[in-house]
Motif scaffolding. Sequence first.
Motif, short mmCIF file in Angstrom:
data_model
loop_
_atom_site.label_atom_id
_atom_site.label_comp_id
_atom_site.label_asym_id
_atom_site.label_seq_id
_atom_site.Cartn_x
_atom_site.Cartn_y
_atom_site.Cartn_z
N VAL A 197 0.84 -1.05 -0.21
CA VAL A 197 0.01 -0.07 0.05
C VAL A 197 1.07 1.16 -0.10
N PHE A 198 0.75 2.16 -0.93
CA PHE A 198 1.50 3.36 -1.16
C PHE A 198 1.63 4.00 0.02
N THR A 199 0.57 4.61 0.72
CA THR A 199 0.29 5.33 1.83
C THR A 199 1.42 4.69 2.96
N ASP A 200 1.45 3.27 3.15
CA ASP A 200 2.28 2.84 4.03
C ASP A 200 3.77 3.23 4.07
N TYR A 201 4.22 3.77 2.84
CA TYR A 201 5.58 4.10 2.35
C TYR A 201 5.67 5.56 2.31
N GLY A 202 4.67 6.31 2.65
CA GLY A 202 4.61 7.81 2.23
C GLY A 202 4.61 8.18 0.98
N LEU A 203 4.05 7.06 0.14
CA LEU A 203 4.01 7.53 -1.44
C LEU A 203 2.63 7.95 -1.72
N PRO A 204 2.63 8.95 -2.58
CA PRO A 204 1.24 9.22 -3.14
C PRO A 204 0.40 8.35 -4.21
N ASN A 205 -0.66 8.11 -4.31
CA ASN A 205 -1.39 7.16 -4.91
C ASN A 205 -1.33 7.68 -6.44
N LEU A 206 -1.35 6.80 -7.47
CA LEU A 206 -1.05 6.98 -9.02
C LEU A 206 -2.32 6.89 -9.63
N THR A 263 -3.83 2.54 -5.68
CA THR A 263 -3.47 2.65 -4.40
C THR A 263 -2.20 1.57 -3.78
N GLN A 264 -1.86 0.69 -4.79
CA GLN A 264 -1.05 -0.31 -4.03
C GLN A 264 0.06 -0.83 -5.39
N SER A 265 1.11 -1.29 -5.23
CA SER A 265 1.93 -2.13 -6.11
C SER A 265 2.89 -3.04 -5.54
N ASP A 266 3.35 -3.88 -6.38
CA ASP A 266 4.72 -4.62 -5.85
C ASP A 266 5.84 -3.69 -6.08
N LEU A 267 6.56 -3.92 -5.07
CA LEU A 267 7.82 -3.28 -4.80
C LEU A 267 9.09 -3.96 -4.11
N VAL A 268 10.26 -3.34 -4.21
CA VAL A 268 11.22 -3.98 -3.51
C VAL A 268 11.83 -2.81 -2.63
N ARG A 269 12.11 -3.28 -1.29
CA ARG A 269 12.32 -2.45 -0.40
C ARG A 269 13.91 -2.70 0.27
N GLN A 270 14.62 -1.87 0.86
CA GLN A 270 16.03 -1.98 1.36
C GLN A 270 15.79 -1.39 2.73
N ARG A 271 16.13 -2.20 3.90
CA ARG A 271 16.40 -1.58 5.13
C ARG A 271 17.67 -1.52 5.48
N TRP A 272 18.04 -0.20 5.71
CA TRP A 272 19.50 -0.07 5.90
C TRP A 272 19.88 0.30 7.21
#
Length: 793
Positions: A393-402, A410-419
């Motif tokens: 969900v975009f809002t969980d990542y501070g992203l605007p809806n597209l 409102t959502q999409s597959d993505l890859v995240r890295q936690r540093w």
Amino acid sequence: MKKLPGVILLALLSVSVFSQSNRTFIRGTVTDRSTGSPLAGVVVSLGSKNSLTDEAGHFTFGKQHKGSYPCTINSLGYQSYTTTIPANDSVTDIAIQLIPSVFFLEPLEVKSVRAAELAPFAKTNLSKEEIAKSNLGQDIPFLLNQTPSTVVNSDAGNGVGYTAIHIRGTDATRINVTLNGIPYNDAESMITYFVDLPDFASSVNSIQVQRGVGTSSNGPSAFGATINLSTNEYHDQAYGELNNSFGSFNTWKNTIKAGTGLINDHFTIDARLSRVSSDGYIDRASSDLQSFYLSAAYLNKKSSLRFNLFSGKEKTYQAWYGVPQDSLATHRTYNPAGTEKPGYPYNNQTDNYTQTHYQLFFNHSFNNNWLFNTAVFLTRGYGYYEEYKANAVFTDYGLPNLTVGGTTVTQSDLVRQRWLDNYFYGQIASLQYRKNQDEITLGGGWTKYDGSHFGTLPWIQLSNALKDFRYYSYPAVKTDQHAYLKWQHRINAHWLSFADLQYRHVGHTMKGFEGNAGLNVKRDFDFINPKAGITYTNNGWQGYLSYALGHKEPNRDDFQASPVNQPKAETLHDFELGMEKRTAAYYYGVNFYYMYYRNQLVLTGQINDVGAYTRINTPNSYRMGVELQAGARPAPWLHISGNFSISRNKINAFTEYIDNYDTGGQKSVAHQNTDISFSPHMVGGLTLDFLPVQHLECSLLSKYVGKQYMDNSQDEQRKLNAYFTEDLRIGYTIRNKGLKEWRLVAQVNNLFNRKYEPNGYTYSYISNSALTTSNGYYPMAGTNYMIGLNLQF
């Protein structure tokens, strides 16, 4: 076939009787050449066997085959001594005089934090030779598996990659670890990540494990054990080593070591380069680990200056999710990591981290009574773990809806890295006074952790415009200042007293947490930790009684409780009573302990007011038990050693909280007198060393771990079953055949292919008015092997 066991027994008896008539005792005395005083605690190596001198400087080896034996004697502060002992009579007596070294060699940075031989605490010392026997690629916890009250586990199932250790039921967050006296635990979580030190055991020359609170040390308080690792070893002769091993699951270990010996009577350099790789037992649980070690020292009669630089780089495929219970019977190696990606699992669901250590030590002897040590250090850590997230969900990542084709997405597959990007630095120091019957050490230090937690999005399926967007950033600073005073006093020939007082101040500053970016925490803790004990020694007997008080600050995750419901520090009262008897032929010992906790932090399942599961302080809990140890050499070709621990580990009262999906709330369940999680009642280890012929050693290593519970409810549906495993190790050594030494080692782990799980997790919830318990497990590999060839030049 029924007669075969009797034939084997008769053959062994015949060999034993024959060998007794062709054996000789070897014994001797080691003294200081300049003073004539006996030297205690000197390591005497006879072939592949080791002995320690007693208080009178005496050592003894049991009956040996007649012949000639290479003998090496090493003691800190003295020149190494090598000779050949002819053993042709029934008893061979030798007298050895060691020459004091003209160089200052004693590693005070280690001595100041370790428990001395007569200190009134439960401890186990492992020598370089003992470490090397099993060092075929598995991580440091697995090299400590045979020490008392120890349970180890591995995410990948074969001891390579992420590993963990419990001692007396306490986990790695409560075990103080130092490298040459310098703190190693992660400053925030207090976990020890040995995966960031690949093949570090190849540079370690000794390890001490203290059980209980132990003596004052540097870094986080010991709430169950202390592990001290030392690498600052002195080599007066040039050397080279090439160690290679290969085994199951495509596991490789390649190590190159070299040292210059003493250059121009003052300088010495030691270096190591290592690589460890494995596919792992669990699916895709691969490890690619690389490391190097470099140490340079300047030595003279009064001082030493040493610089250590070592680094580890790890890339491991994530295997920390465990195997779900419904897959355990049919697919024990199942790995859910990366499976959110449609089709094949995501191929870069990995953990990537590099950690580099800089250590500078200065030791100085003012005179025979006063010694000084100081060290400054920097540990640099940098890395991330990567995850594929489906339908994020975009809002969980501070992203605007597209808006795509006129439709709001409102959502999409993505890859995240936690540093993690952090610096940990500081200084330790100690001043030691030794004269007559007293040894006093004043020590302390300061450290600062400056770290940043942040997350990035390297790939978003529906948008490249926001590539590498940083969706959170949480800086944190932790400071630690401590000082201690230790006093060891010999009352008379048999009695020794010990006193130790530590003050520690800890400061936390944290700006934001996952799921609660607005929570800022600034907490300070002040701890006073006294310790006292007394030791009695006489004619091979040693007994001790001690009390130690320890305090421990909460971990980073504990502070997420809320602004108003912050965790308290934990308190531990540790009582130890022990006795042991040692002779040249056998030893046995017993240690009783009682560890009483106030405000121990435990998981209850309760969700706090910011929606997170955090640990809660429980008023009263305890651990008490008895640790038995024994060893003997009933025949020259057989050595037996083992330990067995029986314990009771209880939380007097706590309330469990279970998520109720029907109501959206939680159900509370009160519990009384339940077992502490991951605390088996019984843990044992047994080692049988067989020496059928010269240069060949066969060892059978057995391990028993009793039933454990995965949470504090003592629910039989949330347990790990007891297990018993056996490993077989065979080592053959050839000396002076073109090289200084050839050693071939083969080890078969889990010899009888037991299916067991030393670690796991559990989660319970209510749905449709029914209680469901979901368990996950970390199974270990069945029968597997490693073969190694070690060459010394």
